[in-house]
Write a protein that holds these residues in place. Structure first.
Motif, PDB file in Angstrom:
ATOM      1  N   PRO A 135     -60.324  -2.393   1.447  1.00  0.00           N
ATOM      2  CA  PRO A 135     -61.036  -2.184   0.188  1.00  0.00           C
ATOM      3  C   PRO A 135     -61.870  -0.908   0.111  1.00  0.00           C
ATOM      4  O   PRO A 135     -62.040  -0.340  -0.969  1.00  0.00           O
ATOM      5  N   SER A 136     -62.388  -0.441   1.218  1.00  0.00           N
ATOM      6  CA  SER A 136     -63.279   0.719   1.181  1.00  0.00           C
ATOM      7  C   SER A 136     -62.533   2.053   1.086  1.00  0.00           C
ATOM      8  O   SER A 136     -63.143   3.096   0.863  1.00  0.00           O
ATOM      9  N   VAL A 137     -61.227   2.025   1.224  1.00  0.00           N
ATOM     10  CA  VAL A 137     -60.445   3.265   1.223  1.00  0.00           C
ATOM     11  C   VAL A 137     -60.326   3.821  -0.187  1.00  0.00           C
ATOM     12  O   VAL A 137     -59.876   3.133  -1.107  1.00  0.00           O
ATOM     13  N   ASP A 138     -60.752   5.076  -0.379  1.00  0.00           N
ATOM     14  CA  ASP A 138     -60.614   5.712  -1.686  1.00  0.00           C
ATOM     15  C   ASP A 138     -59.875   7.042  -1.605  1.00  0.00           C
ATOM     16  O   ASP A 138     -59.781   7.777  -2.585  1.00  0.00           O
ATOM     17  N   ARG A 139     -59.319   7.330  -0.422  1.00  0.00           N
ATOM     18  CA  ARG A 139     -58.507   8.535  -0.237  1.00  0.00           C
ATOM     19  C   ARG A 139     -57.634   8.346   0.991  1.00  0.00           C
ATOM     20  O   ARG A 139     -57.942   7.530   1.859  1.00  0.00           O
ATOM     21  N   LEU A 140     -56.546   9.091   1.043  1.00  0.00           N
ATOM     22  CA  LEU A 140     -55.633   9.012   2.178  1.00  0.00           C
ATOM     23  C   LEU A 140     -55.511  10.380   2.850  1.00  0.00           C
ATOM     24  O   LEU A 140     -55.594  11.409   2.170  1.00  0.00           O
ATOM     25  N   PRO A 141     -55.278  10.395   4.158  1.00  0.00           N
ATOM     26  CA  PRO A 141     -55.017  11.670   4.821  1.00  0.00           C
ATOM     27  C   PRO A 141     -53.758  12.320   4.242  1.00  0.00           C
ATOM     28  O   PRO A 141     -52.722  11.655   4.113  1.00  0.00           O
ATOM     29  N   ALA A 142     -53.850  13.578   3.907  1.00  0.00           N
ATOM     30  CA  ALA A 142     -52.686  14.275   3.362  1.00  0.00           C
ATOM     31  C   ALA A 142     -51.553  14.306   4.388  1.00  0.00           C
ATOM     32  O   ALA A 142     -50.374  14.279   4.019  1.00  0.00           O
ATOM     33  N   ALA A 143     -51.910  14.320   5.669  1.00  0.00           N
ATOM     34  CA  ALA A 143     -50.897  14.330   6.725  1.00  0.00           C
ATOM     35  C   ALA A 143     -50.074  13.049   6.716  1.00  0.00           C
ATOM     36  O   ALA A 143     -48.863  13.072   6.984  1.00  0.00           O
ATOM     37  N   LEU A 144     -50.713  11.918   6.397  1.00  0.00           N
ATOM     38  CA  LEU A 144     -49.998  10.649   6.326  1.00  0.00           C
ATOM     39  C   LEU A 144     -49.023  10.663   5.152  1.00  0.00           C
ATOM     40  O   LEU A 144     -47.867  10.234   5.294  1.00  0.00           O
ATOM     41  N   ILE A 145     -49.470  11.148   4.012  1.00  0.00           N
ATOM     42  CA  ILE A 145     -48.602  11.212   2.837  1.00  0.00           C
ATOM     43  C   ILE A 145     -47.410  12.124   3.117  1.00  0.00           C
ATOM     44  O   ILE A 145     -46.265  11.796   2.781  1.00  0.00           O
ATOM     45  N   ARG A 146     -47.681  13.252   3.742  1.00  0.00           N
ATOM     46  CA  ARG A 146     -46.611  14.202   4.063  1.00  0.00           C
ATOM     47  C   ARG A 146     -45.616  13.583   5.047  1.00  0.00           C
ATOM     48  O   ARG A 146     -44.399  13.697   4.888  1.00  0.00           O
ATOM     49  N   GLN A 147     -46.126  12.910   6.077  1.00  0.00           N
ATOM     50  CA  GLN A 147     -45.255  12.252   7.054  1.00  0.00           C
ATOM     51  C   GLN A 147     -44.395  11.191   6.388  1.00  0.00           C
ATOM     52  O   GLN A 147     -43.190  11.084   6.649  1.00  0.00           O
ATOM     53  N   PHE A 148     -45.014  10.415   5.502  1.00  0.00           N
ATOM     54  CA  PHE A 148     -44.274   9.379   4.804  1.00  0.00           C
ATOM     55  C   PHE A 148     -43.162   9.982   3.949  1.00  0.00           C
ATOM     56  O   PHE A 148     -42.012   9.535   4.002  1.00  0.00           O
TER      57      PHE A 148
END
Length: 223
Positions: free
Chosen positions: A177-190
């Motif tokens: 619930p506390s997450v309001d942003r994601l690492p750009a590296a994770l998005i890129r890897q995905f």
């Protein structure tokens, strides 16, 4: 209603599902029939149909990436309104996904999904099924907790012609619930993992991925 896994293009239910996909989605979103043969053999790609009296009335495809501890909902198809197909698919998908995560002895931190932006695809009919209308789907997913990743998004056409497909947003449902942003590296890897199957990437997609490499985080915003 039955929840049946599809693992071969020889399964008659797959033919029904593929025709339903062609009815509901624009052609650039539908992989050609024969090209499904290998993906369906992949144990990590889970394709299920909702079957009522021998007829495919809905379908969903999803996968779990144990190394990233995230899942992706590839698509959800509701073939008819008023039958509870959407809730049925969502519940069965969740139960199956939880079992997959348990077998991997990992966690599920969240789930990606590509969601049509209704203000950009108003001309698409989606087979005339009201439940598949982009405004309806977006509102439903927002209620489930999905939020849009705040960056311009395109993806490679599933026709394999190297064209860029726009009109969608990449979204994420966080189970933290506390997450309001994601690492750009994770998005890129995905994204690079998910679209590795398509060798011909459009320049717009490559540029988008390069820009992600230059950022630290991407904000999740309301849809």
């Amino acid at each position: 209603m039955e929840y049946v896994r599809i693992t071969s293009i020889e399964d008659p239910l797959f033919g029904q599902m593929h025709r339903l996909m062609g009815k509901v989605f624009p052609k650039e979103e539908v992989l050609e029939f024969s090209l499904w043969a290998e993906p369906l053999k992949d144990p990590g790609i889970r394709v299920f149909v909702a079957v009522e009296d021998g007829v495919v009335v809905g379908a969903t495809e999803y996968r779990y990436y144990a190394d990233m501890q995230v899942a992706m909902t590839d698509f959800t198809i509701i073939g008819e309104d008023g039958k509870g197909i959407g809730p049925f698919l969502a519940q069965k998908r969740w139960e199956d996904l939880q079992q997959v995560v348990k077998e991997e002895n990992r966690q599920l931190k969240g789930m990606f999904a590509e969601i049509y932006n209704p203000y950009l695809v108003e001309e698409l009919s989606f087979g005339g099924v009201r439940s598949m209308n982009p405004y309806v789907r977006r509102e439903v997913l927002a209620h489930l907790g999905y939020r849009k990743l705040d960056f311009p998004y395109v993806h490679p056409s599933w026709e394999g012609d190297g064209a860029a497909v726009s009109g969608l947003d990449l979204c994420f449902l966080s189970y933290e619930p506390s997450v309001d942003r994601l690492p750009a590296a994770l998005i890129r890897q995905f994204l690079t993992t998910y679209y590795a199957v398509l060798p011909d990437k459009p320049e717009a997609w490559l540029k988008m991925v390069e820009q992600l490499a230059e950022q630290e985080e991407i904000t999740l915003v309301a849809m």
